[in-house]
Design a protein around this motif. Sequence first.
Motif, mmCIF file in Angstrom:
data_model
loop_
_atom_site.group_PDB
_atom_site.id
_atom_site.type_symbol
_atom_site.label_atom_id
_atom_site.label_comp_id
_atom_site.label_asym_id
_atom_site.label_seq_id
_atom_site.Cartn_x
_atom_site.Cartn_y
_atom_site.Cartn_z
ATOM 1 N N MET A 102 -41.936 -3.911 11.627
ATOM 2 C CA MET A 102 -42.730 -4.744 12.825
ATOM 3 C C MET A 102 -44.184 -4.850 13.097
ATOM 4 S SD MET A 102 -39.743 -5.494 14.281
ATOM 5 C CE MET A 102 -38.057 -5.042 13.658
ATOM 6 N N GLY A 103 -44.771 -4.840 11.760
ATOM 7 C CA GLY A 103 -46.182 -4.929 11.600
ATOM 8 C C GLY A 103 -46.828 -3.851 11.043
ATOM 9 N N ARG A 104 -46.254 -2.579 11.034
ATOM 10 C CA ARG A 104 -46.878 -1.657 10.711
ATOM 11 C C ARG A 104 -47.178 -1.655 9.129
ATOM 12 N NH1 ARG A 104 -45.920 2.976 13.713
ATOM 13 N NH2 ARG A 104 -46.189 2.688 15.909
ATOM 14 N N ASN A 105 -46.488 -2.530 8.397
ATOM 15 C CA ASN A 105 -46.598 -2.548 6.821
ATOM 16 C C ASN A 105 -46.369 -4.011 6.649
ATOM 17 O OD1 ASN A 105 -45.685 -2.866 4.124
ATOM 18 N ND2 ASN A 105 -45.616 -0.486 3.923
ATOM 19 N N MET A 106 -47.568 -4.623 6.115
ATOM 20 C CA MET A 106 -47.568 -5.916 5.909
ATOM 21 C C MET A 106 -46.669 -6.379 4.765
ATOM 22 S SD MET A 106 -48.736 -8.839 6.905
ATOM 23 C CE MET A 106 -50.167 -8.108 7.859
ATOM 24 N N CYS A 121 -39.373 -11.277 7.550
ATOM 25 C CA CYS A 121 -39.379 -12.359 7.890
ATOM 26 C C CYS A 121 -38.970 -13.401 7.010
ATOM 27 C CB CYS A 121 -40.980 -12.969 8.135
ATOM 28 S SG CYS A 121 -41.668 -11.941 9.597
ATOM 29 N N THR A 140 -43.249 -6.300 6.414
ATOM 30 C CA THR A 140 -42.935 -7.307 7.815
ATOM 31 C C THR A 140 -42.749 -8.863 6.882
ATOM 32 O OG1 THR A 140 -44.450 -6.143 9.149
ATOM 33 C CG2 THR A 140 -44.135 -8.466 9.645
ATOM 34 N N VAL A 141 -43.517 -9.000 6.001
ATOM 35 C CA VAL A 141 -43.281 -10.531 5.339
ATOM 36 C C VAL A 141 -42.049 -10.569 4.576
ATOM 37 C CG1 VAL A 141 -44.079 -11.631 3.391
ATOM 38 C CG2 VAL A 141 -45.944 -10.598 4.716
#
Length: 346
Positions: A246-250, A257, A253-254
């Motif tokens: 949820m954004g803590r680890n790029m 998605c 998160t990628v």
Amino acid sequence: MDPSALIPEAIGISVPPVWPVVLSIITLSVHLLLMNAVFGGTVIVFVHSLSGGSAVSRSMSRRLPTLLALAINAGVPPLLFLQAVYGQFSYVSSILMAVFWLAVIAALMIGYYGLYYHNFRYERLGVSGRRLVMTVVLCLIVYTGFMFSNKMTLMLRPEVWSGYFSDPDGYLLNLHDPVLIPRFMHFAVSALAVGGLTVAFFGRRKGDNDSVDTGMKWFRRSTLANVLMGVWFLMSLPKDVMLIFMGRNMAATVLFCAGLVLLLAMLHAAFTRNVTFAAVATVLIVPVMATMRHLVRQKYLSPYFSLDTAPVSGQWQPFLLFVISLAVGSLCVAYMLRLMSRAERS
């Protein structure tokens, strides 16, 4: 008790960790595709056997023994890489549940024989015999998958390893982990989707519309159901682990998605009955999920171990020998499958 006191000393890695990790993800992806095809295909044959069997289940039953043999062999490399990188956690979890873990070997051997027996004695077994054989085989495969989930989650929780002192005989399972059941169900339902896709894929090659219709129906329904399983699995993770997506680890998160985009592609292919597009999307999403699985493992073990600090000996010879053996072995398997395909057409 301090959980870190129960963790053995880190096992040295011969090459930088990125290499075994990448190869682990690649080989695990191949294993998951094959094993899911077996699991899902077995469920489909079993369900059809309840109503006496069908041409679809008969066709799939001929392929299951070969698929299981390939899945078992494809499962060896990722397991070896796991032991090489995370041996101090993986070996301990195997010992804690040793009785159940060793029984997996017997379960696979009996299940493998059962698939052959079901195929070669299909007519002589009759309806009741086919039901009985496939019930036993399915139970053994479910047992194997559930024990793998136990092992892979138990190795992530050194804080529960102290249970060994009250149960030192190898019967310790990870049943109290809230992640275990949703994790297993997520993989099991995805196996139904891959099994259905396998039926549709082989049916399309043979021009069998019944197999395509049946397979894509399983693929569509299982993929929809697995959306719920995936949400359940995600929400069951510890908060600090879940938040890496949820954004803590790029990177996480990628990947998350990318997985959603591929999931939408799978659903589109399922509803349009596009077998080729469904197969491409499925093949792509599996390594994405395997990489996410690796990041989850890293986050779980971060209080105790980091790949950045793993001891590296710099001995490249064993690694190169493995890569060469893997390449040659893969070519041999591809050649044998080609010969088998020719023999089936003749």
